[in-house]
Design a protein around this motif. Structure first.
Motif, PDB file in Angstrom:
ATOM      1  N   ALA A 116       0.824  -1.213   0.000  1.00  0.00           N
ATOM      2  CA  ALA A 116       0.000   0.000   0.000  1.00  0.00           C
ATOM      3  C   ALA A 116       0.855   1.259   0.000  1.00  0.00           C
ATOM      4  CB  ALA A 116      -0.936  -0.004   1.214  1.00  0.00           C
ATOM      5  N   VAL A 117       1.894   1.270   0.827  1.00  0.00           N
ATOM      6  CA  VAL A 117       2.774   2.449   0.885  1.00  0.00           C
ATOM      7  C   VAL A 117       3.484   2.635  -0.446  1.00  0.00           C
ATOM      8  CG1 VAL A 117       4.811   3.450   1.986  1.00  0.00           C
ATOM      9  CG2 VAL A 117       3.075   2.297   3.378  1.00  0.00           C
ATOM     10  N   ALA A 118       3.960   1.550  -1.037  1.00  0.00           N
ATOM     11  CA  ALA A 118       4.655   1.644  -2.326  1.00  0.00           C
ATOM     12  C   ALA A 118       3.720   2.163  -3.414  1.00  0.00           C
ATOM     13  CB  ALA A 118       5.228   0.286  -2.708  1.00  0.00           C
ATOM     14  N   ALA A 119       2.475   1.699  -3.406  1.00  0.00           N
ATOM     15  CA  ALA A 119       1.520   2.137  -4.418  1.00  0.00           C
ATOM     16  C   ALA A 119       1.215   3.626  -4.283  1.00  0.00           C
ATOM     17  CB  ALA A 119       0.231   1.323  -4.304  1.00  0.00           C
ATOM     18  N   ILE A 120       1.028   4.090  -3.066  1.00  0.00           N
ATOM     19  CA  ILE A 120       0.738   5.516  -2.852  1.00  0.00           C
ATOM     20  C   ILE A 120       1.960   6.361  -3.180  1.00  0.00           C
ATOM     21  CG2 ILE A 120       0.208   7.231  -1.071  1.00  0.00           C
ATOM     22  CD1 ILE A 120      -1.610   5.077   0.212  1.00  0.00           C
ATOM     23  N   ALA A 121       3.153   5.872  -2.806  1.00  0.00           N
ATOM     24  CA  ALA A 121       4.384   6.624  -3.082  1.00  0.00           C
ATOM     25  C   ALA A 121       4.654   6.746  -4.577  1.00  0.00           C
ATOM     26  CB  ALA A 121       5.569   5.947  -2.392  1.00  0.00           C
ATOM     27  N   ALA A 122       4.108   5.848  -5.376  1.00  0.00           N
ATOM     28  CA  ALA A 122       4.281   5.935  -6.831  1.00  0.00           C
ATOM     29  C   ALA A 122       3.488   7.093  -7.424  1.00  0.00           C
ATOM     30  CB  ALA A 122       3.857   4.620  -7.485  1.00  0.00           C
ATOM     31  N   ASP A 123       2.466   7.562  -6.695  1.00  0.00           N
ATOM     32  CA  ASP A 123       1.604   8.625  -7.220  1.00  0.00           C
ATOM     33  C   ASP A 123       1.750   9.960  -6.486  1.00  0.00           C
ATOM     34  OD1 ASP A 123       0.433   6.922  -9.115  1.00  0.00           O
ATOM     35  OD2 ASP A 123      -1.057   6.215  -7.673  1.00  0.00           O
ATOM     36  N   TYR A 124       2.201   9.909  -5.233  1.00  0.00           N
ATOM     37  CA  TYR A 124       2.274  11.123  -4.431  1.00  0.00           C
ATOM     38  C   TYR A 124       3.567  11.144  -3.613  1.00  0.00           C
ATOM     39  CZ  TYR A 124      -2.791  11.482  -5.205  1.00  0.00           C
ATOM     40  OH  TYR A 124      -4.037  11.575  -5.771  1.00  0.00           O
ATOM     41  N   PRO A 125       4.089  12.321  -3.340  1.00  0.00           N
ATOM     42  CA  PRO A 125       5.140  12.416  -2.317  1.00  0.00           C
ATOM     43  C   PRO A 125       4.544  12.024  -0.967  1.00  0.00           C
ATOM     44  CG  PRO A 125       4.971  14.443  -3.605  1.00  0.00           C
ATOM     45  CD  PRO A 125       3.758  13.637  -3.924  1.00  0.00           C
ATOM     46  N   ILE A 126       5.272  11.254  -0.194  1.00  0.00           N
ATOM     47  CA  ILE A 126       4.769  10.838   1.107  1.00  0.00           C
ATOM     48  C   ILE A 126       5.771  11.211   2.196  1.00  0.00           C
ATOM     49  CG2 ILE A 126       3.386   8.959   0.142  1.00  0.00           C
ATOM     50  CD1 ILE A 126       5.502   6.998   1.167  1.00  0.00           C
TER      51      ILE A 126
END
Length: 250
Positions: A116-126
């Motif tokens: 989940a973290v990897a997927a979100i990090a692919a689209d947004y700065p986290i």
């Protein structure tokens, strides 16, 4: 990754303990062991051991902060008070050992969180925003295997509106373009909503009493709730859609 200039959501924050990895399980086990030690001196029900320990912990937050070391010192103080100083040096040493054991626990990511973290990090700065003992939190961040995905890692003494406002100011972003993901309404959700940001609440099956002290309406328009890490990317897409719709409203 540059901060998006056109997307309605430009930055996503993650809590750490009980959001990325297990934590409260170990604290609760330590408290149970503490109660068993103190139970050798007093009746646990009559002495209100759990309640009195929490009172000591809460009173010490301004001095010791959050985390294992503050809890350990509070357990020692509470044990002396609850037993009227009858507790032995041997049992006080056992209580200190509970704290050391907590500090040695390996990091166990929650199911599906790595993906989940990897997927979100692919689209947004986290960013990672967590509170607690500096050395312990740094060690857990290093062990978790996700540190390279975060634009910034913030280990703070308190998670309140002022803390989040400072982070957003450094990124030069309004709160309306920020989403915070976490298990605690008090620390992760309420302060961000108060600033005008967005929250994704992912409750954990255990919650420290202090973190339960928050009032957030379940139907708050800037809040979504999910039950598992696998639902986080979809929840974030829904929030982005809501934010975009709000921008087009007259």
């Amino acid at each position: 990754m540059a901060i998006p200039t056109s997307d309605p959501i430009a930055l996503v924050g993650f809590d750490a303990d009980d959001t990325l990895w297990r934590s409260q399980d170990y604290f609760d086990a330590a408290q149970l062991a503490f109660e068993q030690i103190v139970g050798g001196y007093v009746d646990l029900r009559d002495a209100r051991v759990a309640e009195r320990l929490y009172e000591v912990e809460k009173g010490n937050l301004a001095l010791f902060g959050y985390g294992v070391k503050g809890m350990t010192l509070s357990m020692v103080e509470a044990a002396v008070a609850i037993t009227d100083a009858r507790i032995s040096a041997t049992d006080l040493h056992r209580i200190v050992g509970l704290g050391k054991e907590l500090l040695r626990h390996p990091v166990e990511l929650l199911p599906g969180m790595r993906e989940a973290v990897a997927a979100i990090a692919a689209d947004y700065p986290i960013v990672l925003i967590t509170k607690g003992d500096l050395f312990h939190q740094e060690a857990k961040v290093e062990q978790c295997g996700l540190a390279h995905l975060f634009r910034r890692i913030e280990i703070v003494s308190e998670k309140d509106p002022a803390t989040y406002a400072r982070v957003l100011e450094e990124f030069q972003l309004p709160a309306s373009r920020f989403v915070m993901i976490g298990n605690s309404l008090r620390s992760d959700i309420a302060p961000v909503l108060a600033l005008g940001g967005w929250g994704i609440h992912m409750p954990y099956h255990l919650t420290w009493a202090h973190e339960a002290e928050a009032e957030v309406a379940s139907d708050a328009p800037r809040l979504l709730r999910v039950d598992a890490a696998q639902a986080l990317p979809g929840a974030l897409r829904e929030i982005a859609g809501r934010a975009a719709a709000w921008l087009t409203q007259p």
